[in-house]
Design a protein around this motif. Structure first.
Motif, PDB file in Angstrom:
ATOM      1  N   PRO A 336       0.828  -1.212   0.000  1.00 54.39           N
ATOM      2  CA  PRO A 336       0.000   0.000   0.000  1.00 54.39           C
ATOM      3  C   PRO A 336       0.860   1.259   0.000  1.00 54.39           C
ATOM      4  N   ILE A 337       0.354   2.311  -0.617  1.00 55.89           N
ATOM      5  CA  ILE A 337       1.088   3.564  -0.731  1.00 55.89           C
ATOM      6  C   ILE A 337       0.767   4.455   0.468  1.00 55.89           C
ATOM      7  N   PRO A 338       1.740   4.859   1.252  1.00 51.85           N
ATOM      8  CA  PRO A 338       1.472   5.739   2.399  1.00 51.85           C
ATOM      9  C   PRO A 338       1.169   7.159   1.937  1.00 51.85           C
ATOM     10  N   ASP A 339       0.643   7.961   2.846  1.00 46.41           N
ATOM     11  CA  ASP A 339       0.328   9.347   2.510  1.00 46.41           C
ATOM     12  C   ASP A 339       1.603  10.154   2.250  1.00 46.41           C
ATOM     13  N   LYS A 340       2.668   9.836   2.988  1.00 47.18           N
ATOM     14  CA  LYS A 340       3.926  10.565   2.855  1.00 47.18           C
ATOM     15  C   LYS A 340       5.077   9.573   2.690  1.00 47.18           C
ATOM     16  N   ASP A 341       6.123  10.040   2.022  1.00 45.95           N
ATOM     17  CA  ASP A 341       7.315   9.191   1.924  1.00 45.95           C
ATOM     18  C   ASP A 341       8.150   9.350   3.180  1.00 45.95           C
ATOM     19  N   GLU A 342       9.311   8.697   3.215  1.00 48.99           N
ATOM     20  CA  GLU A 342      10.156   8.710   4.409  1.00 48.99           C
ATOM     21  C   GLU A 342      10.690  10.095   4.743  1.00 48.99           C
ATOM     22  N   ASN A 343      10.658  10.997   3.768  1.00 54.60           N
ATOM     23  CA  ASN A 343      11.111  12.366   4.006  1.00 54.60           C
ATOM     24  C   ASN A 343       9.965  13.330   4.315  1.00 54.60           C
ATOM     25  N   GLY A 344       8.750  12.788   4.407  1.00 56.29           N
ATOM     26  CA  GLY A 344       7.606  13.620   4.723  1.00 56.29           C
ATOM     27  C   GLY A 344       6.943  14.269   3.529  1.00 56.29           C
ATOM     28  N   GLY A 345       7.387  13.946   2.323  1.00 56.04           N
ATOM     29  CA  GLY A 345       6.807  14.514   1.112  1.00 56.04           C
ATOM     30  C   GLY A 345       5.797  13.583   0.481  1.00 56.04           C
ATOM     31  N   ILE A 347       4.151  11.241  -2.280  1.00 49.53           N
ATOM     32  CA  ILE A 347       4.706  10.317  -3.269  1.00 49.53           C
ATOM     33  C   ILE A 347       4.091  10.627  -4.617  1.00 49.53           C
ATOM     34  N   ASP A 348       4.932  11.032  -5.556  1.00 50.17           N
ATOM     35  CA  ASP A 348       4.465  11.357  -6.899  1.00 50.17           C
ATOM     36  C   ASP A 348       3.905  10.105  -7.562  1.00 50.17           C
ATOM     37  N   GLU A 349       2.814  10.277  -8.299  1.00 45.86           N
ATOM     38  CA  GLU A 349       2.180   9.143  -8.963  1.00 45.86           C
ATOM     39  C   GLU A 349       3.146   8.412  -9.891  1.00 45.86           C
ATOM     40  N   ARG A 350       4.088   9.170 -10.478  1.00 48.72           N
ATOM     41  CA  ARG A 350       5.058   8.557 -11.379  1.00 48.72           C
ATOM     42  C   ARG A 350       6.038   7.656 -10.647  1.00 48.72           C
ATOM     43  N   ASN A 351       6.148   7.820  -9.319  1.00 48.15           N
ATOM     44  CA  ASN A 351       7.117   7.046  -8.547  1.00 48.15           C
ATOM     45  C   ASN A 351       6.479   5.905  -7.763  1.00 48.15           C
ATOM     46  N   ILE A 352       5.172   5.712  -7.938  1.00 51.45           N
ATOM     47  CA  ILE A 352       4.480   4.681  -7.162  1.00 51.45           C
ATOM     48  C   ILE A 352       5.043   3.295  -7.445  1.00 51.45           C
ATOM     49  N   THR A 353       5.242   2.968  -8.725  1.00 47.65           N
ATOM     50  CA  THR A 353       5.745   1.636  -9.077  1.00 47.65           C
ATOM     51  C   THR A 353       7.139   1.416  -8.514  1.00 47.65           C
ATOM     52  N   GLN A 354       7.977   2.436  -8.602  1.00 48.52           N
ATOM     53  CA  GLN A 354       9.332   2.323  -8.054  1.00 48.52           C
ATOM     54  C   GLN A 354       9.277   2.127  -6.537  1.00 48.52           C
ATOM     55  N   TYR A 355       8.373   2.839  -5.893  1.00 49.16           N
ATOM     56  CA  TYR A 355       8.223   2.693  -4.439  1.00 49.16           C
ATOM     57  C   TYR A 355       7.805   1.269  -4.086  1.00 49.16           C
ATOM     58  N   GLN A 356       6.828   0.735  -4.800  1.00 45.90           N
ATOM     59  CA  GLN A 356       6.345  -0.618  -4.522  1.00 45.90           C
ATOM     60  C   GLN A 356       7.421  -1.668  -4.792  1.00 45.90           C
ATOM     61  N   LEU A 357       8.190  -1.480  -5.870  1.00 46.74           N
ATOM     62  CA  LEU A 357       9.280  -2.420  -6.156  1.00 46.74           C
ATOM     63  C   LEU A 357      10.318  -2.391  -5.039  1.00 46.74           C
ATOM     64  N   ASN A 358      10.602  -1.209  -4.536  1.00 49.02           N
ATOM     65  CA  ASN A 358      11.557  -1.085  -3.440  1.00 49.02           C
ATOM     66  C   ASN A 358      11.069  -1.837  -2.200  1.00 49.02           C
ATOM     67  N   GLU A 359       9.759  -1.751  -1.956  1.00 43.68           N
ATOM     68  CA  GLU A 359       9.180  -2.494  -0.836  1.00 43.68           C
ATOM     69  C   GLU A 359       9.257  -4.001  -1.087  1.00 43.68           C
ATOM     70  N   ALA A 360       9.007  -4.404  -2.322  1.00 43.42           N
ATOM     71  CA  ALA A 360       9.018  -5.830  -2.657  1.00 43.42           C
ATOM     72  C   ALA A 360      10.408  -6.444  -2.497  1.00 43.42           C
ATOM     73  N   LEU A 361      11.427  -5.700  -2.897  1.00 41.00           N
ATOM     74  CA  LEU A 361      12.794  -6.225  -2.840  1.00 41.00           C
ATOM     75  C   LEU A 361      13.459  -5.964  -1.497  1.00 41.00           C
ATOM     76  N   ASN A 362      12.953  -4.950  -0.795  1.00 40.39           N
ATOM     77  CA  ASN A 362      13.504  -4.601   0.528  1.00 40.39           C
ATOM     78  C   ASN A 362      15.007  -4.349   0.459  1.00 40.39           C
ATOM     79  N   LEU A 363      15.413  -3.521  -0.487  1.00 42.28           N
ATOM     80  CA  LEU A 363      16.819  -3.164  -0.642  1.00 42.28           C
ATOM     81  C   LEU A 363      17.052  -1.759  -0.108  1.00 42.28           C
ATOM     82  N   SER A 364      18.035  -1.615   0.730  1.00 42.38           N
ATOM     83  CA  SER A 364      18.380  -0.287   1.226  1.00 42.38           C
ATOM     84  C   SER A 364      19.100   0.484   0.130  1.00 42.38           C
TER      85      SER A 364
END
Length: 387
Positions: A336-345, A347-364
Protein backbone atom coordinates in the motif's frame (compact mmCIF):
# COMPACT_ATOMS: atom_id res chain seq x y z
CA UNK A 1 32.47 -3.58 -23.11
CA UNK A 2 34.24 -6.80 -22.40
CA UNK A 3 32.03 -9.65 -21.25
CA UNK A 4 34.38 -12.03 -19.56
CA UNK A 5 33.49 -14.65 -17.01
CA UNK A 6 33.85 -13.67 -13.37
CA UNK A 7 37.24 -14.33 -11.82
CA UNK A 8 37.68 -14.49 -8.05
CA UNK A 9 41.33 -15.49 -7.85
CA UNK A 10 44.08 -13.81 -9.80
CA UNK A 11 45.59 -16.31 -12.24
CA UNK A 12 49.30 -16.86 -11.94
CA UNK A 13 49.53 -16.43 -15.69
CA UNK A 14 47.93 -12.97 -15.67
CA UNK A 15 49.89 -10.51 -17.79
CA UNK A 16 49.12 -6.83 -18.14
CA UNK A 17 50.33 -4.72 -21.06
CA UNK A 18 52.48 -1.84 -19.84
CA UNK A 19 53.27 1.14 -22.01
CA UNK A 20 56.02 3.72 -22.03
CA UNK A 21 54.37 5.57 -19.17
CA UNK A 22 54.35 2.46 -17.01
CA UNK A 23 57.19 0.07 -17.83
CA UNK A 24 56.63 -3.65 -17.17
CA UNK A 25 57.04 -4.74 -13.58
CA UNK A 26 58.70 -8.03 -12.68
CA UNK A 27 55.95 -10.68 -12.55
CA UNK A 28 58.04 -13.13 -10.53
CA UNK A 29 56.60 -13.94 -7.13
CA UNK A 30 57.80 -11.67 -4.30
CA UNK A 31 59.66 -14.46 -2.55
CA UNK A 32 61.57 -15.30 -5.72
CA UNK A 33 62.42 -11.64 -6.29
CA UNK A 34 63.76 -11.29 -2.76
CA UNK A 35 65.79 -14.48 -3.07
CA UNK A 36 67.30 -13.38 -6.39
CA UNK A 37 68.23 -9.97 -4.96
CA UNK A 38 69.77 -11.60 -1.92
CA UNK A 39 71.80 -14.07 -4.00
CA UNK A 40 73.20 -11.33 -6.21
CA UNK A 41 74.07 -9.00 -3.34
CA UNK A 42 75.71 -11.85 -1.41
CA UNK A 43 77.84 -13.02 -4.32
CA UNK A 44 80.91 -10.92 -3.35
CA UNK A 45 80.87 -12.59 0.08
CA UNK A 46 81.04 -16.03 -1.47
CA UNK A 47 83.89 -14.98 -3.77
CA UNK A 48 85.99 -13.37 -1.02
CA UNK A 49 89.23 -15.32 -0.52
CA UNK A 50 91.08 -13.21 2.08
CA UNK A 51 90.02 -11.44 5.31
CA UNK A 52 90.51 -8.08 3.55
CA UNK A 53 88.25 -9.03 0.65
CA UNK A 54 85.65 -10.34 3.12
CA UNK A 55 85.72 -7.06 5.07
CA UNK A 56 85.24 -5.02 1.89
CA UNK A 57 82.38 -7.26 0.81
CA UNK A 58 80.63 -6.87 4.18
CA UNK A 59 81.00 -3.09 4.08
CA UNK A 60 79.64 -2.99 0.53
CA UNK A 61 76.68 -5.18 1.48
CA UNK A 62 75.87 -2.93 4.46
CA UNK A 63 76.07 0.19 2.29
CA UNK A 64 73.70 -1.29 -0.30
CA UNK A 65 71.22 -2.35 2.38
CA UNK A 66 71.24 1.06 4.05
CA UNK A 67 70.87 2.79 0.68
CA UNK A 68 67.84 0.62 -0.17
CA UNK A 69 66.27 1.30 3.23
CA UNK A 70 66.80 5.03 2.81
CA UNK A 71 65.25 5.05 -0.66
CA UNK A 72 62.20 3.12 0.56
CA UNK A 73 61.73 5.33 3.61
CA UNK A 74 61.60 8.38 1.33
CA UNK A 75 59.39 6.79 -1.34
CA UNK A 76 56.12 8.19 -0.03
CA UNK A 77 57.58 11.71 0.02
CA UNK A 78 58.84 11.23 -3.54
CA UNK A 79 55.38 10.13 -4.71
CA UNK A 80 53.66 13.05 -3.02
CA UNK A 81 55.90 15.65 -4.67
CA UNK A 82 54.58 14.74 -8.12
CA UNK A 83 51.80 17.04 -9.36
CA UNK A 84 50.49 18.56 -12.59
CA UNK A 85 53.78 20.35 -13.13
CA UNK A 86 55.88 17.19 -13.05
CA UNK A 87 57.23 15.29 -16.05
CA UNK A 88 56.95 11.64 -17.00
CA UNK A 89 60.54 11.01 -15.96
CA UNK A 90 59.50 11.72 -12.36
CA UNK A 91 56.94 8.92 -12.56
CA UNK A 92 59.51 6.58 -14.09
CA UNK A 93 61.78 7.29 -11.11
CA UNK A 94 58.98 6.35 -8.69
CA UNK A 95 58.33 3.14 -10.62
CA UNK A 96 61.99 2.15 -10.38
CA UNK A 97 61.93 2.79 -6.62
CA UNK A 98 58.79 0.67 -6.28
CA UNK A 99 60.54 -2.17 -8.11
CA UNK A 100 63.22 -2.16 -5.42
CA UNK A 101 60.99 -1.53 -2.40
CA UNK A 102 57.83 -3.60 -2.95
CA UNK A 103 59.54 -7.01 -2.50
CA UNK A 104 60.76 -6.06 0.99
CA UNK A 105 57.73 -4.07 2.25
CA UNK A 106 54.92 -5.29 4.51
CA UNK A 107 51.28 -5.25 3.42
CA UNK A 108 50.39 -2.04 5.26
CA UNK A 109 53.20 -0.17 3.54
CA UNK A 110 52.34 -1.62 0.12
CA UNK A 111 48.70 -0.51 0.42
CA UNK A 112 49.83 2.94 1.49
CA UNK A 113 52.11 3.24 -1.54
CA UNK A 114 49.31 1.98 -3.76
CA UNK A 115 46.96 4.66 -2.43
CA UNK A 116 49.58 7.37 -2.85
CA UNK A 117 50.51 6.16 -6.33
CA UNK A 118 46.89 6.27 -7.49
CA UNK A 119 46.50 9.82 -6.16
CA UNK A 120 49.82 10.76 -7.78
CA UNK A 121 48.56 9.85 -11.24
CA UNK A 122 45.36 11.83 -10.72
CA UNK A 123 47.42 14.91 -9.88
CA UNK A 124 49.79 14.34 -12.77
CA UNK A 125 46.97 14.20 -15.34
CA UNK A 126 44.77 16.93 -13.89
CA UNK A 127 44.11 20.05 -15.92
CA UNK A 128 42.48 22.99 -14.14
CA UNK A 129 42.25 26.76 -14.29
CA UNK A 130 45.81 27.15 -13.05
CA UNK A 131 46.93 25.50 -16.28
CA UNK A 132 45.17 28.20 -18.30
CA UNK A 133 47.24 29.89 -20.94
CA UNK A 134 46.76 33.33 -19.40
CA UNK A 135 43.91 32.96 -16.86
CA UNK A 136 42.19 35.97 -18.43
CA UNK A 137 39.33 34.40 -20.31
CA UNK A 138 38.60 30.96 -18.87
CA UNK A 139 35.58 30.49 -21.15
CA UNK A 140 37.78 30.93 -24.22
CA UNK A 141 40.41 28.65 -22.74
CA UNK A 142 37.82 25.99 -21.99
CA UNK A 143 36.49 26.10 -25.55
CA UNK A 144 40.01 25.72 -26.93
CA UNK A 145 40.71 22.83 -24.57
CA UNK A 146 37.40 21.18 -25.46
CA UNK A 147 38.09 21.48 -29.19
CA UNK A 148 41.57 20.00 -28.80
CA UNK A 149 40.41 17.13 -26.60
CA UNK A 150 37.63 16.32 -29.07
CA UNK A 151 40.15 16.26 -31.92
CA UNK A 152 42.38 13.84 -30.02
CA UNK A 153 39.51 11.63 -28.87
CA UNK A 154 38.23 11.35 -32.43
CA UNK A 155 41.76 10.52 -33.65
CA UNK A 156 41.89 13.51 -35.99
CA UNK A 157 44.94 15.60 -36.91
CA UNK A 158 45.95 18.24 -34.38
CA UNK A 159 46.85 21.64 -35.78
CA UNK A 160 49.56 23.98 -34.58
CA UNK A 161 46.91 26.65 -34.03
CA UNK A 162 45.03 24.38 -31.65
CA UNK A 163 48.15 23.73 -29.59
CA UNK A 164 48.91 27.44 -29.33
CA UNK A 165 45.49 28.10 -27.81
CA UNK A 166 45.96 25.79 -24.82
CA UNK A 167 48.27 25.84 -21.81
CA UNK A 168 51.84 24.50 -21.85
CA UNK A 169 50.74 21.70 -19.53
CA UNK A 170 48.07 20.53 -21.95
CA UNK A 171 50.60 20.65 -24.76
CA UNK A 172 52.95 18.51 -22.68
CA UNK A 173 50.26 15.86 -22.02
CA UNK A 174 49.40 15.87 -25.70
CA UNK A 175 53.05 15.25 -26.49
CA UNK A 176 52.92 12.16 -24.25
CA UNK A 177 49.93 10.88 -26.20
CA UNK A 178 51.75 11.45 -29.47
CA UNK A 179 54.84 9.62 -28.21
CA UNK A 180 52.81 6.53 -27.36
CA UNK A 181 52.98 6.95 -23.59
CA UNK A 182 50.27 5.66 -21.29
CA UNK A 183 48.17 8.83 -21.55
CA UNK A 184 44.87 9.05 -23.40
CA UNK A 185 41.81 11.27 -23.79
CA UNK A 186 38.16 10.28 -23.32
CA UNK A 187 34.78 11.97 -23.38
CA UNK A 188 32.81 11.91 -20.12
CA UNK A 189 29.58 13.37 -21.44
CA UNK A 190 27.99 16.78 -20.84
CA UNK A 191 30.88 18.50 -22.59
CA UNK A 192 33.61 17.14 -20.33
CA UNK A 193 36.84 15.44 -21.35
CA UNK A 194 39.71 14.10 -19.29
CA UNK A 195 43.20 12.69 -19.62
CA UNK A 196 43.46 9.15 -18.27
CA UNK A 197 45.86 6.20 -18.17
CA UNK A 198 45.91 2.39 -18.04
CA UNK A 199 44.65 1.16 -14.67
CA UNK A 200 45.62 -2.44 -15.40
CA UNK A 201 49.23 -1.30 -15.86
CA UNK A 202 49.05 0.43 -12.48
CA UNK A 203 47.55 -2.64 -10.84
CA UNK A 204 50.24 -4.85 -12.36
CA UNK A 205 52.92 -3.07 -10.36
CA UNK A 206 51.32 -4.01 -7.03
CA UNK A 207 49.41 -7.26 -7.62
CA UNK A 208 52.42 -9.62 -7.31
CA UNK A 209 52.98 -8.37 -3.75
CA UNK A 210 49.38 -8.54 -2.49
CA UNK A 211 47.56 -11.45 -0.82
CA UNK A 212 44.94 -13.28 -2.85
CA UNK A 213 41.88 -11.29 -1.78
CA UNK A 214 43.54 -7.90 -2.27
CA UNK A 215 44.96 -8.91 -5.64
CA UNK A 216 41.51 -10.08 -6.79
CA UNK A 217 39.96 -6.80 -5.63
CA UNK A 218 42.55 -4.60 -7.32
CA UNK A 219 42.46 -6.63 -10.54
CA UNK A 220 38.68 -6.32 -10.84
CA UNK A 221 38.65 -2.62 -10.00
CA UNK A 222 41.26 -1.97 -12.69
CA UNK A 223 39.16 -3.85 -15.25
CA UNK A 224 35.82 -2.23 -14.39
CA UNK A 225 37.07 1.33 -13.88
CA UNK A 226 39.16 1.50 -17.03
CA UNK A 227 36.05 2.80 -18.75
CA UNK A 228 33.65 5.45 -17.44
CA UNK A 229 30.71 4.40 -15.25
CA UNK A 230 28.21 7.18 -15.98
CA UNK A 231 27.46 8.93 -19.26
CA UNK A 232 24.92 11.76 -19.00
CA UNK A 233 23.26 10.00 -16.00
CA UNK A 234 23.03 6.79 -18.03
CA UNK A 235 24.88 3.59 -17.15
CA UNK A 236 27.78 3.48 -19.59
CA UNK A 237 28.00 -0.31 -19.97
CA UNK A 238 25.71 -3.17 -20.93
CA UNK A 239 23.16 -5.02 -18.81
CA UNK A 240 25.17 -8.20 -19.30
CA UNK A 241 28.26 -6.57 -17.82
CA UNK A 242 26.16 -5.18 -14.98
CA UNK A 243 25.06 -8.73 -14.18
CA UNK A 244 28.66 -9.93 -14.31
CA UNK A 245 29.88 -7.23 -11.96
CA UNK A 246 27.04 -7.84 -9.51
CA UNK A 247 27.76 -11.57 -9.39
CA UNK A 248 31.49 -10.96 -8.98
CA UNK A 249 31.10 -8.74 -5.93
CA UNK A 250 28.56 -11.03 -4.29
CA UNK A 251 30.96 -13.94 -4.75
CA UNK A 252 33.85 -11.83 -3.47
CA UNK A 253 32.22 -10.95 -0.15
CA UNK A 254 31.24 -14.60 0.32
CA UNK A 255 34.72 -15.90 -0.51
CA UNK A 256 36.71 -13.25 1.41
CA UNK A 257 34.68 -12.27 4.52
CA UNK A 258 37.86 -11.20 6.35
CA UNK A 259 39.25 -9.08 3.52
CA UNK A 260 40.43 -5.58 4.30
CA UNK A 261 38.37 -4.56 1.26
CA UNK A 262 35.20 -6.31 2.44
CA UNK A 263 33.20 -3.14 3.19
CA UNK A 264 34.05 -1.58 -0.17
CA UNK A 265 33.22 -4.82 -1.97
CA UNK A 266 29.89 -5.02 -0.16
CA UNK A 267 29.09 -1.41 -1.12
CA UNK A 268 29.88 -2.21 -4.74
CA UNK A 269 27.66 -5.29 -4.65
CA UNK A 270 24.76 -3.30 -3.19
CA UNK A 271 25.18 -0.56 -5.79
CA UNK A 272 25.33 -2.92 -8.77
CA UNK A 273 22.42 -4.96 -7.45
CA UNK A 274 20.30 -1.83 -7.06
CA UNK A 275 21.06 -0.73 -10.63
CA UNK A 276 20.21 -4.22 -11.86
CA UNK A 277 16.59 -3.74 -10.79
CA UNK A 278 16.08 0.02 -10.79
CA UNK A 279 18.39 1.24 -13.53
CA UNK A 280 19.21 4.95 -13.50
CA UNK A 281 17.68 8.22 -14.60
CA UNK A 282 18.55 7.64 -18.26
CA UNK A 283 18.82 3.84 -18.20
CA UNK A 284 15.74 1.69 -17.75
CA UNK A 285 15.65 -2.04 -18.38
CA UNK A 286 11.84 -2.37 -18.32
CA UNK A 287 8.79 -0.30 -19.15
CA UNK A 288 7.45 2.20 -16.58
CA UNK A 289 5.03 -0.34 -15.12
CA UNK A 290 7.86 -2.87 -14.70
CA UNK A 291 6.04 -5.60 -16.59
CA UNK A 292 8.12 -6.12 -19.71
CA UNK A 293 11.81 -5.97 -20.57
CA UNK A 294 12.89 -3.75 -23.43
CA UNK A 295 15.44 -6.42 -24.34
CA UNK A 296 14.53 -10.09 -24.09
CA UNK A 297 18.21 -10.99 -23.58
CA UNK A 298 18.13 -9.09 -20.30
CA UNK A 299 15.25 -11.22 -19.10
CA UNK A 300 17.17 -14.34 -20.08
CA UNK A 301 20.17 -13.22 -18.03
CA UNK A 302 18.04 -12.60 -14.95
CA UNK A 303 16.25 -15.93 -15.30
CA UNK A 304 19.65 -17.58 -15.25
CA UNK A 305 20.56 -15.67 -12.09
CA UNK A 306 17.34 -16.77 -10.41
CA UNK A 307 18.46 -20.42 -10.61
CA UNK A 308 21.55 -19.97 -8.45
CA UNK A 309 21.00 -22.13 -5.32
CA UNK A 310 21.06 -20.65 -1.79
CA UNK A 311 21.86 -17.23 -3.12
CA UNK A 312 20.73 -13.79 -1.92
CA UNK A 313 20.88 -12.24 -5.38
CA UNK A 314 18.88 -15.14 -6.83
CA UNK A 315 16.17 -14.53 -4.21
CA UNK A 316 16.07 -10.84 -5.20
CA UNK A 317 15.63 -11.82 -8.84
CA UNK A 318 12.82 -14.23 -7.98
CA UNK A 319 11.04 -11.49 -6.03
CA UNK A 320 11.53 -9.16 -8.98
CA UNK A 321 9.84 -11.56 -11.39
CA UNK A 322 7.01 -12.10 -8.94
CA UNK A 323 6.49 -8.34 -8.78
CA UNK A 324 6.49 -8.07 -12.58
CA UNK A 325 3.65 -10.58 -12.81
CA UNK A 326 1.42 -8.91 -10.20
CA UNK A 327 -1.57 -6.81 -11.22
CA UNK A 328 -1.98 -3.24 -10.02
CA UNK A 329 -4.56 -4.39 -7.47
CA UNK A 330 -2.26 -7.13 -6.14
CA UNK A 331 0.61 -4.67 -5.81
CA UNK A 332 -1.56 -2.13 -4.03
CA UNK A 333 -2.83 -4.78 -1.60
CA UNK A 334 0.60 -6.11 -0.80
CA UNK A 335 2.46 -2.79 -0.95
CA UNK A 336 0.00 0.00 0.00
CA UNK A 337 1.09 3.56 -0.73
CA UNK A 338 1.47 5.74 2.40
CA UNK A 339 0.33 9.35 2.51
CA UNK A 340 3.93 10.56 2.85
CA UNK A 341 7.32 9.19 1.92
CA UNK A 342 10.16 8.71 4.41
CA UNK A 343 11.11 12.37 4.01
CA UNK A 344 7.61 13.62 4.72
CA UNK A 345 6.81 14.51 1.11
CA UNK A 346 3.98 13.31 -1.06
CA UNK A 347 4.71 10.32 -3.27
CA UNK A 348 4.46 11.36 -6.90
CA UNK A 349 2.18 9.14 -8.96
CA UNK A 350 5.06 8.56 -11.38
CA UNK A 351 7.12 7.05 -8.55
CA UNK A 352 4.48 4.68 -7.16
CA UNK A 353 5.74 1.64 -9.08
CA UNK A 354 9.33 2.32 -8.05
CA UNK A 355 8.22 2.69 -4.44
CA UNK A 356 6.35 -0.62 -4.52
CA UNK A 357 9.28 -2.42 -6.16
CA UNK A 358 11.56 -1.09 -3.44
CA UNK A 359 9.18 -2.49 -0.84
CA UNK A 360 9.02 -5.83 -2.66
CA UNK A 361 12.79 -6.22 -2.84
CA UNK A 362 13.50 -4.60 0.53
CA UNK A 363 16.82 -3.16 -0.64
CA UNK A 364 18.38 -0.29 1.23
CA UNK A 365 19.62 2.63 -0.84
CA UNK A 366 23.24 2.03 -1.90
CA UNK A 367 23.96 5.72 -2.30
CA UNK A 368 24.24 6.42 1.43
CA UNK A 369 27.14 4.00 1.81
CA UNK A 370 28.89 5.29 -1.31
CA UNK A 371 28.37 9.04 -0.97
CA UNK A 372 31.65 9.53 0.89
CA UNK A 373 33.69 6.88 -0.97
CA UNK A 374 34.81 6.86 -4.59
CA UNK A 375 35.01 3.32 -5.97
CA UNK A 376 34.39 4.16 -9.63
CA UNK A 377 37.65 5.66 -10.92
CA UNK A 378 40.67 3.87 -9.47
CA UNK A 379 42.03 0.46 -8.50
CA UNK A 380 40.98 0.93 -4.86
CA UNK A 381 38.24 2.98 -3.20
CA UNK A 382 39.22 6.25 -1.51
CA UNK A 383 37.47 8.84 0.63
CA UNK A 384 36.10 11.60 -1.56
CA UNK A 385 37.33 14.34 0.77
CA UNK A 386 40.86 12.96 0.39
CA UNK A 387 40.92 13.39 -3.38
Amino acid sequence: MQKNQVLLIVSSSLVFALTACQPPSDKTAPEADTQTTTDQSSQPLAEAKTPKELTKALVKLSEDTLKEQLICSKLEDTINTIDNKSEIENIHAVQHQLTACLPVADNTQILQWLTEYQAMYQRFLSVNSTNSINNVNSATDNRALYALMRTIEQDQKITVAQLKEVSPRVRYLVSLIRSGSDVHVRYLGEGDYEFYHDLTAMADIFIPYLPEDQAAFVQRMAKDNQEIFWFDTAIAFSFEELVERTVFWEDFIKHYPQSIFYNDAESLFNMYRYLLFFGSENTQWTDKEIRNFYDSDNKRLLLKLAKRPNNELAKNVQDFFTFMEQSDAERLTQYPIPDKDENGGEIDERNITQYQLNEALNLSSPWIATQDRNCLTGIICVDKDAQ
